[in-house]
Design a protein around this motif. Structure first.
Motif, PDB file in Angstrom:
ATOM      1  N   ALA A 122       0.859  -1.190   0.000  1.00  0.00           N
ATOM      2  CA  ALA A 122       0.000   0.000   0.000  1.00  0.00           C
ATOM      3  C   ALA A 122       0.886   1.228   0.000  1.00  0.00           C
ATOM      4  CB  ALA A 122      -0.936   0.009   1.196  1.00  0.00           C
ATOM      5  N   SER A 123       0.314   2.315  -0.513  1.00  0.00           N
ATOM      6  CA  SER A 123       0.990   3.611  -0.503  1.00  0.00           C
ATOM      7  C   SER A 123       0.202   4.572   0.373  1.00  0.00           C
ATOM      8  CB  SER A 123       1.107   4.181  -1.926  1.00  0.00           C
ATOM      9  OG  SER A 123       1.925   3.346  -2.722  1.00  0.00           O
ATOM     10  N   TYR A 124       0.928   5.398   1.120  1.00  0.00           N
ATOM     11  CA  TYR A 124       0.315   6.355   2.046  1.00  0.00           C
ATOM     12  C   TYR A 124       0.953   7.716   1.800  1.00  0.00           C
ATOM     13  CZ  TYR A 124      -0.759   1.898   4.298  1.00  0.00           C
ATOM     14  OH  TYR A 124      -1.168   0.615   4.541  1.00  0.00           O
ATOM     15  N   LYS A 125       0.416   8.727   2.448  1.00  0.00           N
ATOM     16  CA  LYS A 125       0.977  10.054   2.286  1.00  0.00           C
ATOM     17  C   LYS A 125       2.402  10.133   2.811  1.00  0.00           C
ATOM     18  CE  LYS A 125      -3.457  12.488   2.640  1.00  0.00           C
ATOM     19  NZ  LYS A 125      -4.244  13.490   3.407  1.00  0.00           N
ATOM     20  N   ASN A 126       2.645   9.417   3.885  1.00  0.00           N
ATOM     21  CA  ASN A 126       3.944   9.514   4.548  1.00  0.00           C
ATOM     22  C   ASN A 126       4.923   8.412   4.153  1.00  0.00           C
ATOM     23  OD1 ASN A 126       3.396  11.825   6.233  1.00  0.00           O
ATOM     24  ND2 ASN A 126       2.040  10.503   7.425  1.00  0.00           N
ATOM     25  N   GLY A 127       4.536   7.502   3.248  1.00  0.00           N
ATOM     26  CA  GLY A 127       5.460   6.459   2.857  1.00  0.00           C
ATOM     27  C   GLY A 127       4.776   5.316   2.144  1.00  0.00           C
ATOM     28  N   THR A 128       5.566   4.349   1.717  1.00  0.00           N
ATOM     29  CA  THR A 128       5.088   3.200   0.969  1.00  0.00           C
ATOM     30  C   THR A 128       5.626   1.927   1.616  1.00  0.00           C
ATOM     31  OG1 THR A 128       5.069   4.475  -1.085  1.00  0.00           O
ATOM     32  CG2 THR A 128       5.040   2.067  -1.274  1.00  0.00           C
ATOM     33  N   ILE A 129       4.751   0.926   1.715  1.00  0.00           N
ATOM     34  CA  ILE A 129       5.150  -0.359   2.292  1.00  0.00           C
ATOM     35  C   ILE A 129       5.243  -1.363   1.159  1.00  0.00           C
ATOM     36  CG2 ILE A 129       4.519  -2.221   3.858  1.00  0.00           C
ATOM     37  CD1 ILE A 129       3.172  -0.190   5.614  1.00  0.00           C
ATOM     38  N   ARG A 130       6.448  -1.913   0.985  1.00  0.00           N
ATOM     39  CA  ARG A 130       6.673  -2.885  -0.071  1.00  0.00           C
ATOM     40  C   ARG A 130       7.534  -4.021   0.473  1.00  0.00           C
ATOM     41  NH1 ARG A 130       8.975   0.032  -5.326  1.00  0.00           N
ATOM     42  NH2 ARG A 130      10.637   0.518  -3.819  1.00  0.00           N
ATOM     43  N   ILE A 131       7.455  -5.163  -0.209  1.00  0.00           N
ATOM     44  CA  ILE A 131       8.321  -6.299   0.065  1.00  0.00           C
ATOM     45  C   ILE A 131       9.247  -6.440  -1.134  1.00  0.00           C
ATOM     46  CG2 ILE A 131       8.451  -8.766   0.552  1.00  0.00           C
ATOM     47  CD1 ILE A 131       5.660  -8.642   1.689  1.00  0.00           C
ATOM     48  N   ALA A 132      10.571  -6.294  -0.889  1.00  0.00           N
ATOM     49  CA  ALA A 132      11.541  -6.245  -1.980  1.00  0.00           C
ATOM     50  C   ALA A 132      12.612  -7.311  -1.757  1.00  0.00           C
ATOM     51  CB  ALA A 132      12.173  -4.859  -2.059  1.00  0.00           C
ATOM     52  N   PRO A 133      13.247  -7.775  -2.830  1.00  0.00           N
ATOM     53  CA  PRO A 133      14.309  -8.792  -2.685  1.00  0.00           C
ATOM     54  C   PRO A 133      15.615  -8.153  -2.213  1.00  0.00           C
ATOM     55  CG  PRO A 133      14.025  -8.228  -4.985  1.00  0.00           C
ATOM     56  CD  PRO A 133      12.951  -7.474  -4.243  1.00  0.00           C
ATOM     57  N   MET A 134      16.362  -8.889  -1.403  1.00  0.00           N
ATOM     58  CA  MET A 134      17.672  -8.460  -0.934  1.00  0.00           C
ATOM     59  C   MET A 134      18.764  -9.131  -1.779  1.00  0.00           C
ATOM     60  SD  MET A 134      16.873  -6.473   1.675  1.00  0.00           S
ATOM     61  CE  MET A 134      15.421  -5.956   0.725  1.00  0.00           C
TER      62      MET A 134
END
Length: 579
Positions: A122-134
């Protein structure tokens, strides 16, 4: 020694660097080894989301240890390792609260492939939550979104939960629940922290200081009462503030627990929590030292109440051993709390192992020397010993050295390694203390007087309480140049040197008194010229039979003892009154 050791250390250092360089060289065989595959719980965006949700749900079911599994799904690489554990747990609860206020998650719609683009939750005004590869193949919640979770949660504070109920708030950390109830004006950020956090820090400090004062006062009262009921002067000499570190430890624990309840940012939490952990660790070690001192006094009292001298030598070693143990435990505790890797530190000491072994050679020899003294019971505290030209009484036996108080009242420190090979003459272990000398009588002493004198001396030996009765020699033994020498060979059974000196003094004075009563004179190196006239008759001499001489000697000896100390009286050993 260090000049010889330096090339060896440089050689080992060069070999170690060469080995490390070979391991890191791109063309080496080690570089071809494939990296370890990521765990199954973090192998894809779906696996990461399921791991996080299952761990948080298990916590609600009563398994709080699962919080560590939930934290593994977050990318916390930007957070200092010193506060990563505490900060990661708070961020995990924040992430769950944000998800519950965003939407119901259907993990079947989340990609299960190991490769691909980052998954956007999800995206919000104060930031974005994502799951990314390391880089290592794990899929984690991105650190940018994780860092913005406090702001995102504030953004959603007025949004109702789409999953779960308000009863789920009881599982949140205390500071998150408190923050939701605080008015917005107190959430304003002034200098570094929010207003309510400054007030919380002030309140925590105040409670900690009050607890320190209260606990210190109670402990002082307890120590005073304990000292008043104790008859030991060692306990009465203790300070009333000996348990003061326990108050500091209580204050540090309150601060530690309180800081974790405020939900501080990383920078503030790092400074405050590190300082409080260090204070708690030091106060704990200090308190343990004080308790060891109390235990040492108790053991010393027990050792003094026994007749054995072995415990007198062992008791001083026990507090030192306990303090070394406490120091090691405290070092490990402090290192663990500030996230210092002990294993890597110990591995780093491997290069200096050779230098340490050479430098510690004397220390190890001294340690084995102290073990040899205690196991073989070569001597104990208080014994009079002679070793390597040093003579005196043993005052203390330590790990490294033994302190000997000489008869000149100087203190000599002898390394314990010397006792492994040195000849130790333990004068304190003597059962009997011998006197061997000659009693020189004048040549004009009649034989019956010599008989009476010798038998009188034997009776003195039989009457003196500390003298050995089963073996003694008193006989006319030698015709010297200017005297008739009587051999005196006797022993005293006394506990220590002071009593021996006193009893020897009494015995010699009684010999002088006996000689005076019997009319026997002692000779000294002189030459006497006698001029005798043949016309003058020699005076008649009074002669005694042998039995009469024996009786006379015994009677006079008994009379001497009766006049000096009394028949059958055994004076006690010498005891010096305390200063």
């Amino acid at each position: 020694m260090w000049r010889l050791l330096l090339p060896v250390l440089l050689l080992l250092s060069g070999l170690s660097q060469a080995a490390l360089g070979q391991e890191n060289e791109p063309g080496s065989d080690n570089s071809s080894v494939k990296a370890a595959s990521p765990p199954e719980t973090l192998i894809s965006p779906r696996a990461t989301m399921e791991t996080f949700l299952h761990a948080m749900n298990d916590i609600k079911r009563g398994d709080p240890q699962r919080i560590d599994d939930a934290v593994t799904t977050l990318d916390l690489s930007d957070i200092s390792p010193l506060v990563r554990r505490e900060r990661g747990r708070d961020l995990a609860w924040m992430l769950l609260e944000v998800m519950d206020r965003t939407r119901v998650i259907d993990t079947r719609r989340i990609p299960a492939g190991q490769n691909g683009k980052p998954y956007l939750f999800a995206s919000y005004k104060n930031g974005t939550i994502r799951i990314a590869p390391m880089e290592d193949g794990r899929w984690l919640f991105e650190r940018e979104g994780v860092a913005k979770l406090p702001l995102i949660l504030d953004e959603l504070s007025q949004t109702k939960r789409v999953k779960g109920s308000d009863a789920d708030a009881q599982y949140l950390p205390w500071h998150l629940r408190l923050r939701q109830q605080i008015p917005e004006r107190f959430k304003q950020k002034g200098f570094l922290l929010e207003n309510w956090q400054w007030f919380g820090i002030f309140l925590i400090i105040l409670v900690g200081v009050m607890a320190d004062k209260l606990v210190s006062l109670l402990l002082r009262m307890l120590v005073r009462r304990w000292k008043s009921q104790s008859a030991s002067h060692e306990f009465k000499a203790l300070s009333d503030r000996i348990l003061r570190p326990l108050g500091l430890m209580v204050m540090a624990v309150i601060w530690w627990a309180g800081i974790n309840l405020l939900g501080l940012g990383e920078a503030s939490l790092l400074v405050l929590l590190l300082a409080v952990k260090f204070l708690a660790s030091l106060s704990g070690v200090w308190a343990a030292y004080r308790l060891v001192d109390i235990v040492a006094i108790y053991l010393l009292r027990r050792a003094h109440s026994t007749e054995s001298k072995l415990d007198d030598a062992l008791v001083p070693l026990i507090p030192r051993t306990l303090k070394i143990f406490v120091t090691v435990i405290g070092f490990v505790f402090i290192a663990d709390n500030i996230n210092v890797d002990i294993s890597s530190l110990l591995a780093g000491l491997g290069l200096g192992g050779l230098a340490f072994a050479l430098a510690a050679k004397d220390m190890v020899q001294n340690l084995f020397g102290s073990v040899t003294v205690l196991m073989d019971r070569t001597f104990t505290v208080g014994d009079w010993i002679i070793v390597g030209g040093v003579e005196g009484s043993v005052e203390r036996i330590g790990f490294r050295s033994t302190r000997i108080r000489t008869f000149y009242n100087s203190l000599v420190t002898v390394p314990n390694s010397k006792f492994i090979t040195a000849d130790v003459d333990n004068m304190g272990e003597r059962r009997y203390r011998r006197l061997s000398c000659k009693l020189s009588l004048t040549y004009d002493t009649p034989p019956d007087r010599i008989e009476a004198f010798c038998e009188g001396v034997r009776e003195l030996i039989r009457q003196h309480p500390y003298m050995r009765k089963d073996y003694y020699q008193v006989y006319l033994n030698e015709f010297a140049a200017s005297s008739l020498n009587v051999l005196l060979y006797v022993f005293w059974e006394t506990p220590e040197w002071n009593t021996e000196l006193r009893e020897r003094h009494r015995f010699m004075l009684d010999i002088l008194r006996l000689a005076k009563r019997l009319g026997v004179e002692f000779a000294f190196p002189t030459q006497t010229l006698y001029m005798r006239s043949e016309e003058m008759p020699s005076p008649a001499e009074t002669r005694l039979a042998q039995s009469d001489a024996f009786d006379l000697g015994r009677q006079e000896a008994v009379a001497v003892v009766a006049d000096s100390t009394g028949i059958g009286v055994k004076p006690p050993p010498v005891v010096f009154p305390p200063a």
